[in-house]
Design a protein around this motif. Structure first.
Motif, short mmCIF file in Angstrom:
data_model
loop_
_atom_site.label_atom_id
_atom_site.label_comp_id
_atom_site.label_asym_id
_atom_site.label_seq_id
_atom_site.Cartn_x
_atom_site.Cartn_y
_atom_site.Cartn_z
N HIS A 224 0.78 -1.23 0.00
CA HIS A 224 0.00 0.00 0.00
C HIS A 224 0.81 1.29 0.00
O HIS A 224 0.35 2.30 -0.53
N TRP A 225 2.00 1.29 0.58
CA TRP A 225 2.78 2.52 0.63
C TRP A 225 3.71 2.67 -0.57
O TRP A 225 3.62 3.64 -1.31
N THR A 228 2.56 3.72 -4.17
CA THR A 228 1.99 5.05 -4.42
C THR A 228 3.06 6.01 -4.93
O THR A 228 4.25 5.84 -4.66
N GLU A 230 3.61 8.99 -3.97
CA GLU A 230 4.21 9.69 -2.84
C GLU A 230 5.44 8.98 -2.30
O GLU A 230 6.43 9.61 -1.91
N ASP A 233 6.31 4.99 -6.17
CA ASP A 233 5.67 4.35 -7.32
C ASP A 233 6.40 3.07 -7.72
O ASP A 233 6.72 2.85 -8.88
#
Length: 410
Positions: A224-225, A228, A230, A233
């Motif tokens: 999930h982290w 992203t 932020e 990617d």
């Protein structure tokens, strides 16, 4: 009202942001002491977590960058296909960011498939013949480090994904301690030398900045982290899928080599095959039984009597089992290639990634070694097969005759 942690609840659990902050503190504490950094990456969950996290922290300015950074990817040629495929995607993403990636692979004749099928060395076992890890992973990595150090002045900090979970947490903090001459102290976060690295002592230190991470945080980061924008990617969600997707944490997922001869059960592959995305890899189930067959006596040679070694001593096991016969090697090669072809035919039909168990270079080398009748050191190829009935010879030279002739036994 303040609730005091008891002996039984293990204290307050770290939150994700706290785990990241402790990693930052570790890198800030030890990173500046080294001009050059390396990241040891196997493609598994822990090493991929530390890899992508460190790059994120560097690129966002959370930690000071070293003069050079090299990622060393250990390509054993035996990893589960989903992990190998995900690793290639991440390698592309690293190089797009301008990060040097050295793909570390064993020399051709030392690779797992070539060593077994070409040279005839039996598959490894957990007793007397566990040769695989050092040969296809540890030795190549040490050689890659030597070559990199030859181009650098000073030493290098190797960052690893070693993780001990909550056992590293004491009094709601991480004790970061150093060690000397390979002996760890404290929680073993930092070591001034790389243990067991032949010829590299004094030039390599190691740091495990995610030692304290809980496994749920590893999955959270990968799924999930990290994917992203932020946080970088990264193509890490596919790695979580390879470990069992949403159920990976619950089943305490582990991965290993395809058809690992050392594992009693094929849990890693079966976990992968539960996913509809990877079900087309079902023919890989045929690898493990093949390694088991190649250890059978009728497919191997054995010594017929007393064997004198190079130092003049007599071998402890005068009639020990030895290498795989040429015919069995060739048959096994065709079986592996057939499994590979079946998987790739399904991959093409479904629009899924193809796999590589044995590439063209490795196949050509295996066939050449078989054609040249190559045997491991100490074997000539004219020894009897392991199922041949013969008199028993002991190390002291005593011979126990057969009670029945070979014809009568047959």
């Amino acid at each position: 009202m303040t609730v005091q942690a008891s002996f039984f609840d293990g204290g307050r659990r770290l939150q994700m942001t706290e785990s990241i902050e402790l990693t930052v503190h570790s890198l800030q504490a030890y990173g500046p002491d080294h001009d050059h950094w390396g990241i040891a990456w196997s493609g598994g969950k822990d090493s991929t977590t530390v890899l992508t996290l460190v790059i994120y922290l560097l690129q966002t300015g959370r930690i000071k960058p070293p003069k050079t950074l090299t990622v060393f990817y250990a390509d054993t040629r035996q990893e589960l296909p989903p992990l190998a495929i995900a690793a290639q995607l991440i390698i592309d993403e690293l190089r797009e960011r301008g990060i040097q990636v050295d793909v570390v692979c064993a020399p051709l004749d030392k690779r797992f498939m070539v060593y077994i099928l070409g040279r005839g060395v039996p598959p490894p076992n957990n007793n007397t013949l566990r040769w695989c890890t050092r040969q296809i992973k540890i030795d190549p990595m040490e050689e890659a480090l030597r070559q990199r150090l030859d181009t650098l002045q000073g030493n290098i900090l190797m960052i690893t994904g070693v993780r001990q979970g909550e056992s590293a947490i004491r009094d709601q903090r991480i004790e970061m301690s150093c060690g000397k001459d390979g002996a760890e102290c404290g929680q073993g976060w930092y070591q001034k030398v790389l243990p067991n690295a032949r010829g590299l002592r004094g030039r390599i230190a190691t740091l495990a900045p995610v030692l304290h991470w809980r496994v749920c945080h590893v999955w959270e980061w990968l799924k999930h982290w990290a994917p992203t924008i932020e946080f970088g990617d990264w193509s890490t969600a596919a790695i979580a899928d390879a470990y069992g997707g949403d159920e990976a944490e619950e089943i305490n997922a582990r991965t290993g080599c395809v058809g690992c001869p050392l594992a009693s059960e094929e849990k890693a592959l079966e976990t992968v095959l539960l996913s509809p995305r990877w079900a087309y890899l079902a023919p890989l189930r045929g690898i493990k039984p093949l390694w088991r067959e190649l250890r059978e006596p009728q497919l191997r040679l054995k010594k017929a009597g007393l064997e004198r070694l190079k130092d003049g001593s007599i071998a402890k096991n005068p009639q020990r089992m030895g290498p795989i016969t040429l015919e069995a090697r060739l048959s096994a090669l065709e079986r592996v290639l057939s499994i590979q072809a079946e998987c790739n035919e399904a991959a093409d039909a479904l629009g899924r990634p193809r796999i590589s168990l044995i590439n063209l270079e490795e196949e050509a080398r295996i066939r050449a070694l078989i054609a040249a009748e190559t045997w491991p050191d100490g074997w000539e190829g004219d020894e009897p097969t392991g199922d041949t009935v013969m008199e028993t010879v002991y190390q002291n030279g005593v011979v126990q005759p057969l009670l029945f002739s070979a014809e009568e036994v047959g």
